[in-house]
Design a protein around this motif. Structure first.
Motif, PDB file in Angstrom:
ATOM      1  N   GLU A 184       0.551  -1.285   0.073  1.00  0.00           N
ATOM      2  CA  GLU A 184       0.123   0.091   0.108  1.00  0.00           C
ATOM      3  C   GLU A 184       0.871   1.242   0.059  1.00  0.00           C
ATOM      4  O   GLU A 184       0.110   2.336  -0.156  1.00  0.00           O
ATOM      5  CB  GLU A 184      -0.913  -0.089   1.339  1.00  0.00           C
ATOM      6  CG  GLU A 184      -1.855  -1.301   1.125  1.00  0.00           C
ATOM      7  CD  GLU A 184      -2.801  -1.263   0.055  1.00  0.00           C
ATOM      8  OE1 GLU A 184      -3.418  -0.065  -0.165  1.00  0.00           O
ATOM      9  OE2 GLU A 184      -3.015  -2.353  -0.578  1.00  0.00           O
ATOM     10  N   LEU A 213      -4.288  -3.703   6.282  1.00  0.00           N
ATOM     11  CA  LEU A 213      -3.390  -3.289   5.302  1.00  0.00           C
ATOM     12  C   LEU A 213      -2.161  -2.669   5.902  1.00  0.00           C
ATOM     13  O   LEU A 213      -1.480  -2.030   4.968  1.00  0.00           O
ATOM     14  CB  LEU A 213      -4.303  -2.534   4.332  1.00  0.00           C
ATOM     15  CG  LEU A 213      -5.648  -2.883   3.712  1.00  0.00           C
ATOM     16  CD1 LEU A 213      -6.270  -1.722   3.085  1.00  0.00           C
ATOM     17  CD2 LEU A 213      -4.947  -3.985   2.586  1.00  0.00           C
ATOM     18  N   VAL A 444      -8.780  -2.913  -3.530  1.00  0.00           N
ATOM     19  CA  VAL A 444      -8.265  -3.576  -2.139  1.00  0.00           C
ATOM     20  C   VAL A 444      -8.659  -5.164  -2.144  1.00  0.00           C
ATOM     21  O   VAL A 444      -9.863  -5.669  -2.640  1.00  0.00           O
ATOM     22  CB  VAL A 444      -9.214  -2.768  -0.993  1.00  0.00           C
ATOM     23  CG1 VAL A 444      -9.031  -3.591   0.253  1.00  0.00           C
ATOM     24  CG2 VAL A 444      -9.273  -1.155  -0.997  1.00  0.00           C
ATOM     25  N   ASP A 445      -7.497  -5.690  -1.957  1.00  0.00           N
ATOM     26  CA  ASP A 445      -7.572  -7.234  -2.026  1.00  0.00           C
ATOM     27  C   ASP A 445      -8.486  -7.683  -3.202  1.00  0.00           C
ATOM     28  O   ASP A 445      -9.350  -8.581  -3.432  1.00  0.00           O
ATOM     29  CB  ASP A 445      -8.726  -7.768  -0.773  1.00  0.00           C
ATOM     30  CG  ASP A 445      -8.100  -7.515   0.530  1.00  0.00           C
ATOM     31  OD1 ASP A 445      -6.793  -7.681   0.604  1.00  0.00           O
ATOM     32  OD2 ASP A 445      -8.720  -7.378   1.734  1.00  0.00           O
TER      33      ASP A 445
END
Lengths: 485, 485
Positions: A184, A213, A444-445
């Motif tokens: 990230e 995260l 995200v993911d």
């Protein structure tokens, strides 16, 4: 004389100020995002430069005809994309003064005021953000205004390379250096690693803590230990406070504790979120920074100061000059040789520099710290409202924990959780097509996520309310379409 | 709303414009160089940031009280130091518009106008300077506005590293890279080499041609050949057109011919002198550049455009993105992926960027190419006058061949050629102490030399005449002192 007569400048300058006032006053009525195709602007303008003068009025005409319709309006109250890029009118007044003075602040001697006003302001902001006094000039460290957090990360890395190897300036990098980030971390860290000649191989992407995260200190410790055992050299660890994707917060204290065991430089990238520390209730964003070597936050994102104004503090005032200084004869001067002054050219890659501190000064003079706090608090409160609405609405879900004024969300369809992301994508596209708001996305993911970054200087409750109504309406349309399909 | 009301901005903006007009009108009466000691500015200002708003009038009061007396006035007509840093009032109008718009031009999609206006202007200036059409976007290359020639040199080096080794982005530098400069090349090249991780060992200082300060193509050829034979890799050669010390001109055509034999990137640093090519009679400054890979000249030195506005052209529009692009999810967008647009973030180290093209546009709109030519020609003519006066006066000698608007001189004493440089130093110090002019120095062949860089936007014949009178008077005083001693 080639230049404008000062009286003529007075007349034209007033006209430009009036144009800006009119632009800002009417901004809410413009579409946030322009409806132009690639090449449209170029096709509008003559290819050849004018042989004869054309006058300011003609230029303003072209700005109205070509520039405004082809601009993404970052100061629009409906701008929720990326992170905000506050260019407050307060800061413009200071930036105008900087242009008017037209000084070069590369050395103390080339403009003592440009240097020392910057020192005073950076010391003052270190205190206002609750940073360790070691980051002030009085404390042996010091701050500087960089053009961007990207450049701040680069010079921090160069200082780390210099500290890590006294031979670096002569021999360069040796291929054993390693830099620790997460998936990230902002891409500027990967760019800095590339620019510094380390190559992508030097970048260690540390795993997050389970279900999060944020960087895992345990995983960091293991990665550093394994690298050292393999004969590699950790040179920099970069925890982020407020990642670009979702606003995730790496545990700075724990990360720094691990890094310090190996004498590794810790650079905190708090480009967006760091300025929130101006509010006592958000001071936690600088928690643990008393253990780090450098800390960066952008006044040009959420702190009302027109780009460029990235604030970078280092614990050791000699660190950047040690890494960056090279003095040819034509830059030698008595003040520099006395050692009694700061020459900011040695804190950055470029030699020249504007008097950027003036725009920051104009902001804090115009609003006071109290005004800065109200600005930040206001947006965090609006994000809390939006978060609450998302939580209560079955058509939406939070895609990541809300962070200060950033809310990440996804659409929930009657068919389930928008398995192929198409509903979420469509909702974002519909909102953007409306022209009244601009949103951007992240992943995200592996899932597509809408980011709502609240922070434009003009954004108030009515704009966040209107955005929410649009999001709901778009989601209903999409769900309706699905039902009919 | 936190920000100024647009009507309030109108009132305050007019006041700032008036302040600037007054400052510029009265500039000639201020001492060019401030008489302050290190720490004076800091001692004048409160250490803590204000809790409450203070108003613009109070800020202007502080600027008058603290900033002006502690500034080196780069726009002063008596500023002959370093190189000029023209911040014309024309350019200020454009810069104010840029601040007013407050857009981020990092991607085409984040402001199409910021990107395409820059493309149009850089194509237009390539033509106006007589550059090879291959440097335009239409020709497969393209130009960009960098913050400084230092940053331009850095990104050119990174592009060269990428072209020289497809593995560079992954593996970094390998220690065999070599970069070729002269002893007169700007220190920013040594800085770029350091930043890029090559270390000073990578810098080859090529000998000048006999009796000159310019790079010898023969010496370059020999150095490159020897390095290649030793298993080293030439990655970049940097000829300078107008060195900072004396304005020396490296033979670009011959240097490029040598470098091309080895496929080595050639970057021309014409930071100061390159803009002179806007005049047909000085077009020789771009001679040979049709053989090079990149060319840089600063609009913020002598071309009337407020810092920062360094113009960098590359022959291959993919070269900088190839070296610098890294795309995280949150920057992905349809326009970029179409390949139909330029994303200027990939042409530089920072991600963010101002709409800098507006200030350059305002200059060419306000003056036309005709006005730009008059500006440059006027200063070159003044330098020719000064050169003539120096040649005719037995108390002075030229210390290097005059170059465009830069004249390097030394004092000749009755005792001979100022063997210990003390007379020349003293004359410079006396002129600077007068406050009516500012000169800086360099060293040529081990000797201290006064540089007179004519080019401040406000400098006219009367100012150069006054400077000459001061130089003569100071030299007479020094000679008189010597005679009495």
């Amino acid at each position: 004389m080639t230049d404008l007569d000062p009286d003529e400048f007075r007349r034209l300058g007033h006209a430009v100020v009036d144009w800006i006032a009119g632009y800002r006053a009417g901004l809410g009525d413009l579409p946030v995002r322009p409806e132009v195709e690639p090449g449209w602007v170029r096709a509008q303008l003559p290819a050849a430069l004018p042989e004869e003068p054309g006058g300011l009025e003609a230029l303003l005409g072209e700005v109205d005809r070509v520039v405004v319709p082809a601009s993404t309006h970052w100061q629009h109250p409906g701008f929720f994309g990326y992170f905000p890029a506050n260019a407050s009118l307060h800061s413009l007044l200071g930036d105008m003064l900087s242009g008017g003075l037209g000084v070069q602040g590369m050395l103390w001697s080339t403009s003592p005021a440009a240097t020392e006003v910057e020192q005073v302001l950076l010391d003052g902001f270190a205190d206002a953000l609750g940073l360790d006094p070691a980051f002030t000039f009085a404390g042996g460290g010091g701050g500087s205004i960089q053009d961007s957090a990207s450049s701040a990360a680069l010079v921090a890395l160069l200082a780390a390379l210099h500290r890590g190897s006294p031979d670096w300036r002569e021999s360069g990098v040796d291929g054993t250096e390693r830099v620790y980030v997460t998936a990230e971390t902002h891409s500027s860290l990967a760019k800095a690693v590339r620019v510094a000649g380390l190559g992508a191989k030097a970048l260690r992407v540390v795993d997050p803590a389970p279900g999060s995260l944020a960087m895992s200190p345990t995983a960091l410790a293991a990665a550093m230990k394994a690298d050292i055992a393999a004969g590699l050299r950790p040179v920099l660890v970069c925890p982020t406070v407020g990642t670009t994707g979702t606003g995730a917060i790496d545990p700075v204290r724990e990360v720094a504790t691990v890094a310090r065991e190996h004498g590794t430089w810790v650079h905190v990238d708090a480009a967006w979120a760091g300025v929130a520390a101006v509010c006592p209730e958000f001071r936690w964003v600088v928690d643990g920074t008393e253990l780090v070597d450098s800390f960066c936050t952008d006044a040009h994102k959420w702190l009302l100061t027109a780009f460029d104004a990235s604030l970078l503090w280092v614990r050791d005032a000699d660190a950047l000059p040690g890494a960056l200084s090279i003095t040819p004869e034509y830059l030698r001067n008595a003040a520099s040789e006395s050692g009694a002054v700061v020459d900011y050219r040695d804190w950055q890659v470029p030699l020249g520099r504007r008097f950027r501190a003036l725009k920051l000064w104009a902001v804090v003079q115009g609003l006071g710290l109290r005004g800065l706090r109200e600005h930040v608090r206001g947006h965090v409160a609006l994000a809390a409202d939006l978060t609450e609405w998302v939580r209560e609405d079955p058509a939406f879900e939070l895609a990541a924990p809300p962070s200060l004024a950033l809310v990440c969300l996804r659409v929930v369809t009657g068919r389930g959780a928008d398995a192929d992301d198409s509903a979420t994508r469509t909702v974002l596209e519909r909102v953007n097509a409306s022209g009244t708001a601009l949103l951007t996305h992240t992943v995200v993911d592996g899932r597509y996520v809408i980011r709502v970054a609240i922070g434009s200087v003009a954004t108030g409750p009515e704009h966040v309310g209107a955005l929410w109504a649009q999001l709901r309406s778009a989601a209903e349309d999409v769900e309706g379409g699905n039902r009919c399909a």
